[in-house]
Every structure is written in C-alpha cells, then in structure tokens.
Design a protein around this motif. Structure first.
Motif, PDB file in Angstrom:
ATOM      1  N   ALA A 291     -36.310 -43.473  13.050  1.00  0.00           N
ATOM      2  CA  ALA A 291     -37.699 -43.330  13.503  1.00  0.00           C
ATOM      3  C   ALA A 291     -38.685 -44.031  12.583  1.00  0.00           C
ATOM      4  CB  ALA A 291     -38.065 -41.853  13.605  1.00  0.00           C
ATOM      5  N   GLY A 292     -38.254 -44.315  11.356  1.00  0.00           N
ATOM      6  CA  GLY A 292     -39.137 -44.991  10.408  1.00  0.00           C
ATOM      7  C   GLY A 292     -38.365 -45.421   9.180  1.00  0.00           C
ATOM      8  N   VAL A 293     -38.904 -46.436   8.490  1.00  0.00           N
ATOM      9  CA  VAL A 293     -38.278 -46.943   7.272  1.00  0.00           C
ATOM     10  C   VAL A 293     -39.348 -47.230   6.222  1.00  0.00           C
ATOM     11  CG1 VAL A 293     -36.308 -47.971   8.471  1.00  0.00           C
ATOM     12  CG2 VAL A 293     -38.320 -49.358   8.012  1.00  0.00           C
ATOM     13  N   ALA A 294     -38.928 -47.101   4.971  1.00  0.00           N
ATOM     14  CA  ALA A 294     -39.748 -47.513   3.829  1.00  0.00           C
ATOM     15  C   ALA A 294     -38.868 -48.417   2.978  1.00  0.00           C
ATOM     16  CB  ALA A 294     -40.226 -46.302   3.037  1.00  0.00           C
ATOM     17  N   GLU A 295     -39.167 -49.708   2.997  1.00  0.00           N
ATOM     18  CA  GLU A 295     -38.363 -50.688   2.271  1.00  0.00           C
ATOM     19  C   GLU A 295     -38.835 -50.777   0.826  1.00  0.00           C
ATOM     20  OE1 GLU A 295     -38.821 -54.272   4.547  1.00  0.00           O
ATOM     21  OE2 GLU A 295     -37.696 -53.456   6.231  1.00  0.00           O
TER      22      GLU A 295
ATOM     23  N   ALA B 103     -29.152 -50.913   2.010  1.00  0.00           N
ATOM     24  CA  ALA B 103     -30.172 -51.556   2.851  1.00  0.00           C
ATOM     25  C   ALA B 103     -31.514 -51.669   2.130  1.00  0.00           C
ATOM     26  CB  ALA B 103     -30.351 -50.778   4.152  1.00  0.00           C
ATOM     27  N   LYS B 104     -31.606 -51.084   0.941  1.00  0.00           N
ATOM     28  CA  LYS B 104     -32.835 -51.085   0.132  1.00  0.00           C
ATOM     29  C   LYS B 104     -34.003 -50.476   0.903  1.00  0.00           C
ATOM     30  CE  LYS B 104     -31.313 -54.950  -2.610  1.00  0.00           C
ATOM     31  NZ  LYS B 104     -31.510 -56.314  -3.016  1.00  0.00           N
TER      32      LYS B 104
ATOM     33  N   ALA C  87     -40.619 -50.522  -6.225  1.00  0.00           N
ATOM     34  CA  ALA C  87     -41.771 -51.106  -5.526  1.00  0.00           C
ATOM     35  C   ALA C  87     -41.576 -50.884  -4.029  1.00  0.00           C
ATOM     36  CB  ALA C  87     -41.880 -52.600  -5.825  1.00  0.00           C
ATOM     37  N   PHE C  88     -42.524 -50.188  -3.429  1.00  0.00           N
ATOM     38  CA  PHE C  88     -42.480 -49.973  -1.985  1.00  0.00           C
ATOM     39  C   PHE C  88     -43.234 -51.120  -1.333  1.00  0.00           C
ATOM     40  CE2 PHE C  88     -41.655 -45.839  -3.782  1.00  0.00           C
ATOM     41  CZ  PHE C  88     -40.497 -45.509  -3.095  1.00  0.00           C
ATOM     42  N   VAL C  89     -42.514 -51.910  -0.529  1.00  0.00           N
ATOM     43  CA  VAL C  89     -43.061 -53.163  -0.024  1.00  0.00           C
ATOM     44  C   VAL C  89     -43.403 -53.159   1.462  1.00  0.00           C
ATOM     45  CG1 VAL C  89     -41.998 -54.543  -1.847  1.00  0.00           C
ATOM     46  CG2 VAL C  89     -40.733 -54.135   0.272  1.00  0.00           C
ATOM     47  N   HIS C  90     -42.810 -52.242   2.225  1.00  0.00           N
ATOM     48  CA  HIS C  90     -43.091 -52.218   3.666  1.00  0.00           C
ATOM     49  C   HIS C  90     -42.682 -50.870   4.236  1.00  0.00           C
ATOM     50  CE1 HIS C  90     -43.631 -53.678   7.733  1.00  0.00           C
ATOM     51  NE2 HIS C  90     -42.428 -53.244   8.056  1.00  0.00           N
TER      52      HIS C  90
END
Length: 102
Positions: A25-29, A11-12, A38-41
């Motif tokens: 509860a939370g995601v870091a894409e 899911a990247k 690269a953390f984009v969102h």
C-alpha cells in the motif's frame, strides 16, 4: 484498518500493507550507511491516501532508526514535513559536524 510496516533491506525500502493484504500500500525508499539513513522517496497508493499509511511508514522507520542509533537525512518532502510536525523525532535529524566559515 491495520497497517503493517516491514523493512525490506534488499529492496532498500520500508513497505506498508493494509489489513494483511499482500499488495503493498505504500513504500519509503532509503539509502543507509552505518551512521545515517536518508529517506529519499515515499509513495502511498491513491486508494490508501489519508488512511495513515504514510504516517505508519514514517513512525516505524524513524523508531527503527532511533533503535539502531542512526541519524536521519529527510530528503523526501513527506518525511521532512512529517518530522517537522512531530517534534519528538527532530533529534534524529542529521546535522553537519563542520561549520562553514566566512
């Protein structure tokens, strides 16, 4: 409150769950190469904000980046701000190897 963070490469993104609940509860894409991540969102559920979910995502993701010898590009404002407040992670930040000449 226990926050568990796991990398979900298909899911990247990193996913956080609270107290063993199945709901995310939370995601870091992210976008990952062999040398860089690269953390984009980053997004945390409204009901979980202010409870350390975002910090757990950032800390876990950055610790794993360090272990994998990856440089970090923090295009996500949350990650950029979090790293600026935690100087122990600033050495991970990507810096261009080429210099702009005048």
């Amino acid at each position: 409150m226990a926050v568990e963070v796991s990398d979900e490469p298909e899911a990247k993104r990193y996913e956080a769950r609270v107290d063993g609940e199945p709901k995310v509860a939370g995601v870091a894409e992210y976008i990952r190469t062999t040398e860089l991540i690269a953390f984009v969102h980053t997004e945390v559920d409204a009901e979980c904000k202010g409870r350390g979910v975002g910090s757990a995502l950032a800390r876990t993701a950055l610790d794993e980046a360090r272990a994998a010898h990856l440089r970090v590009l923090a295009t996500c404002p949350f990650f950029a701000g979090w790293i600026s407040r935690h100087p122990e992670y600033q050495d991970l930040l990507y810096q261009s190897r080429s210099k702009v000449s005048d």
